[in-house]
Design an enzyme around this catalytic site. Structure first.
Site, PDB file in Angstrom:
ATOM      1  N   LEU A 180       0.827  -1.219   0.000  1.00 47.51           N
ATOM      2  CA  LEU A 180       0.000   0.000   0.000  1.00 47.51           C
ATOM      3  C   LEU A 180       0.861   1.269   0.000  1.00 47.51           C
ATOM      4  CD1 LEU A 180      -2.949  -0.923   2.427  1.00 47.51           C
ATOM      5  CD2 LEU A 180      -3.014  -0.749  -0.067  1.00 47.51           C
ATOM      6  N   HIS A 224       4.863 -15.424  -3.289  1.00 46.95           N
ATOM      7  CA  HIS A 224       5.047 -15.364  -4.756  1.00 46.95           C
ATOM      8  C   HIS A 224       5.897 -16.491  -5.370  1.00 46.95           C
ATOM      9  CE1 HIS A 224       8.573 -13.214  -3.284  1.00 46.95           C
ATOM     10  NE2 HIS A 224       7.967 -12.062  -3.149  1.00 46.95           N
ATOM     11  N   ASP A 282       0.455  -9.619  -4.929  1.00 49.68           N
ATOM     12  CA  ASP A 282       1.734  -8.909  -4.838  1.00 49.68           C
ATOM     13  C   ASP A 282       1.604  -7.554  -5.552  1.00 49.68           C
ATOM     14  OD1 ASP A 282       4.272  -8.072  -4.340  1.00 49.68           O
ATOM     15  OD2 ASP A 282       5.303  -9.631  -5.476  1.00 49.68           O
TER      16      ASP A 282
HETATM   17  O1  DOR Z   1       8.289  -7.122  -7.702  1.00 51.50           O
HETATM   18  C1  DOR Z   1       8.302  -6.898  -6.498  1.00 51.50           C
HETATM   19  N1  DOR Z   1       7.973  -5.691  -6.015  1.00 51.50           N
HETATM   20  N2  DOR Z   1       8.671  -7.876  -5.645  1.00 51.50           N
HETATM   21  C2  DOR Z   1       8.863  -7.650  -4.342  1.00 51.50           C
HETATM   22  O2  DOR Z   1       9.184  -8.571  -3.635  1.00 51.50           O
HETATM   23  C3  DOR Z   1       8.681  -6.283  -3.793  1.00 51.50           C
HETATM   24  C4  DOR Z   1       7.774  -5.485  -4.615  1.00 51.50           C
HETATM   25  C5  DOR Z   1       7.791  -4.007  -4.301  1.00 51.50           C
HETATM   26  O3  DOR Z   1       7.754  -3.644  -3.130  1.00 51.50           O
HETATM   27  O4  DOR Z   1       7.793  -3.212  -5.240  1.00 51.50           O
END
Ligand code: DOR
Length: 433
Positions: A72, A241, A315
């Site tokens: 968020l 994930h 995610d």
């Molecule tokens: O692609 C991703 N973005 N993988 C993650 O583990 C963190 C996330 C992010 O916080 O942008």
């Protein structure tokens, strides 16, 4: 207020319901699910005055979805997303409970940040927010965060998501706490030495594109380690994930050995697209772990089908447009997923990977069970979190229409067919065309 959602196909695996029913809601709670038969009997005694009736003929009526993995971004990265915009996007996607990851600024590694998130969510959130606390202070992997105090403050799970806990002893201690607190540790499985400098899946395509690859083993050695540590400690491990065939095999074999406290999630992008999406250096397809091969995507579907993978989470990782426009190597990883998750996942039903009921299990019932909340169900007395889905009309994904600030999606222009047209969350009814 009384609401009746009439004539929809109600799917609720928590009660074994899949059939045309009326769903009655009173004072923000589920009152009852009436099947066609029982409706016939009781109809003439009913007084419908003061009741809002919603016709859901030809549509699906599901428990509001529960998303275990959402960024968020507030506090600290409000230019990417806020609690207000993220939860509004969630509701648009049929999601009525979100668990928010701690990689904010400051990191959610102490109870003040947890309390801030909960207060903000109470005043500005469009759905329920369940904070996930960091495992280590500052997500630096050096010192355990005050897990018990954060648990008391309202954290439902712990994770250093975005980063792995590389120190195995630290992870062991965290799992011991997770066992005592009876909450899951959500593990971002990535061996940083193996993934160092990588920006996409390692293979022929990464070589062709001249981009440094991340081998599947960067994920798998950590999945194997964490399963071993869960075995050692009896802690609760939820693997975030999952992207590779090898990870699915490791989790399957752990479950076969009876490790009931090991659960796993994957995300729509790992079964909907492959490394090919990076094609023209499209940073909207840059995500961590990276999009994998066709074989991996098929193994993920098999894992969902046979129960190895318990949960579909988004995610949701919103980033600013300018950040994704830069050079591929330097763009941040992540996909804005809240508003495409249900539409993409519903394709699994069309493909015969999951039944409707199986899908609701993965997107509502199981995630609720993992964090121990009484959601993801239409049982009488439960919160009236509901989503009505129209599967009969095709629509085009247009990131410009996302309510999330994050427009970073590789699914722009895709045609999907399952669209939430009504979501009930926090006692409010949201309706869309
Ligand atoms: O692609 C991703 N973005 N993988 C993650 O583990 C963190 C996330 C992010 O916080 O942008």
């Amino acid at each position: 207020m009384k609401v009746v959602i009439k004539n929809g196909r109600v799917i609720d695996p928590s009660q074994g319901i899949d059939g045309v029913c009326d769903l009655a809601i009173e004072d923000g709670k589920i009152k009852e699910v009436k099947s066609e038969k029982s409706r016939g009997k009781s109809q003439k005694h009913e007084n419908n005055r003061g009741t809002k009736e919603i016709d859901a003929s030809g549509k699906l009526v599901l428990p509001g979805l529960v998303d275990l993995h959402v960024h968020l971004r507030e506090p600290g990265y409000e230019y990417k997303e806020t609690i207000r915009t993220g939860t509004t996007a969630a509701v648009r996607g049929g999601i009525t409970s979100v668990c928010c990851m701690p990689n904010t600024n400051p990191v959610n590694d102490n109870s003040s940040v947890t309390e801030f998130i909960l207060k903000k969510a109470a005043s500005e959130g469009a759905c329920r927010v369940f904070p996930i606390g960091a495992i280590t202070k500052g997500q630096k992997g050096e010192e355990l965060a005050e897990m018990s105090i954060m648990y008391e403050a309202g954290c439902v799970a712990f994770s250093d998501d975005g980063r792995p806990v590389m120190d195995s002893l630290m992870m062991r201690r965290a799992m011991e706490y997770s066992r005592i607190l009876k909450v899951p540790l959500i593990s971002h499985c990535e061996d940083l030495a193996l993934s160092a400098g990588g920006v996409m899946h390692e293979g022929l395509l990464s070589v062709t594109l001249g981009l440094k690859g991340i081998p599947p083993q960067a994920e798998e050695v950590m999945v194997a380690r964490d399963i071993a540590l869960a075995e050692l400690t009896g802690g609760r491990l939820h693997i975030a994930h999952v992207s590779t065939e090898g990870s699915v095999a490791l989790i399957r074999s752990a479950k076969k050995r009876g490790m009931a406290d090991v659960t796993a999630e994957t995300c729509p992008h790992y079964f909907s697209i492959t490394e090919e999406a990076v094609g023209n250096y499209d940073a909207n397809a840059k995500v961590n772990p990276p999009l994998r091969s066709r074989k991996d995507a098929e193994a993920i579907k098999q894992g969902l089908h046979d129960g190895t993978i318990d949960v579909i989470a988004t995610d949701h990782a919103p980033h600013h447009r300018d950040e994704k426009l830069g050079e591929f190597d330097f763009a941040p990883s992540g996909i804005s997923g809240l508003e495409t998750s249900l539409g993409l996942s519903m394709r699994l039903v069309d493909e015969g990977v999951l039944t409707y009921s199986g899908l609701v299990e993965k997107m509502a019932l199981k995630p609720s069970g993992i964090i121990g909340i009484d959601r993801g169900t239409l049982r009488p007395g439960a919160e009236a979190d509901v989503v009505v889905v129209d599967c009969s009309r095709e629509y085009r994904v247009d990131a410009g229409e996302f309510l999330s600030k994050g427009k970073n999606t590789p699914f722009g222009g895709w045609t999907l067919s399952a669209k939430p047209v009504l979501t009930i969350s926090l006692g409010r009814i949201h309706e869309w065309e």
